[in-house]
Write an enzyme that holds these catalytic residues in place. Sequence first.
Site, PDB file in Angstrom:
ATOM      1  N   GLU A  40       0.800  -1.144  -0.190  1.00  0.00           N
ATOM      2  CA  GLU A  40      -0.057  -0.177  -0.090  1.00  0.00           C
ATOM      3  C   GLU A  40       0.737   1.414  -0.073  1.00  0.00           C
ATOM      4  OE1 GLU A  40      -3.359   0.680  -0.010  1.00  0.00           O
ATOM      5  OE2 GLU A  40      -3.731  -1.586  -0.592  1.00  0.00           O
ATOM      6  N   HIS A  96      -3.152  -8.765  -3.029  1.00  0.00           N
ATOM      7  CA  HIS A  96      -1.920  -7.811  -3.035  1.00  0.00           C
ATOM      8  C   HIS A  96      -0.672  -8.617  -3.597  1.00  0.00           C
ATOM      9  CE1 HIS A  96      -4.473  -5.098  -0.647  1.00  0.00           C
ATOM     10  NE2 HIS A  96      -3.499  -4.261  -0.609  1.00  0.00           N
TER      11      HIS A  96
END
Length: 266
Positions: free
Chosen positions: A155, A189
């Site tokens: 992130e 992710h």
Amino acid sequence: MRMSSNNNPIGVFDSGVGGTSVWQEIIKLLPFENTIYLADSKNAPYGIKSQEEIIALSIKNTELLLEKGCKIIVVACNTATTNAIAHLRSHYDVPFIGIEPAIKPAALHTKTNAVGILATKGTLSSELFAKTSATFAKDVQIVEQVGTGLVELIEANQLDTNEMHQLLEQYLHPMMEKHIDYLILGCTHYPYLIPQIQEILPKKVTIIDSGEAVARQTKNILDQNNLLHTSNQSGLHLIYSNTDVTTLKHLLKDLKVKMEIKKKDF
Ligand code: DGL
């Protein structure tokens, strides 16, 4: 019953930027579809939250996508799928597509009888994951590893840092000691870490994720519901994040499609 029209968008959500690994497979397979992607990065990671919290966040994302007229919703997050999709399916009447770790193909093809899985705590501790492993991999050694810290680094756009390399070394070495020949990426992710993972794992270990399978399932379900887009113009893609969009822009910088990446509160 909600009336959906063929040319309404496909809605996709994840706890953050990771679900774009799945979304990219969807738009590759379905280039005429319009899509809306929600990156709930403000609330990432979902993987350490309680099931109640994950359900509440999944409801919030679903309601925004429905407000925007989405005809189908892809939960591009293993953690939200394994913890919340049953709830979503019983409360909303659009089709939902989920993503789960690819235990079945890995268990079917392993020759060493040892398979590694890297996923969040929320996924590995879910009932759905326990059920899938018991059904498809009861005779296979599953080497489970929670990827603590990986989502936060992705992130923060820290894909290729020392910290990332150290964490990956720490998580993958015990799997190598058990001679895994498949590594399942059980978090959307993680496909963004494939180059870094390949530097650590021996070449004979096959890395798999479920992104392509989810795209195929999305197409099948749209087809079965007569909801495939009717035009042959490239789709338009709206990508919303509720935090800074730098990481999203970086991850999607080479993609040649009509897309807008914007910050939005939700
Ligand atoms: N990308 C998500 C998944 O597939 C969740 C990561 C997280 O927010 O913990 O599990």
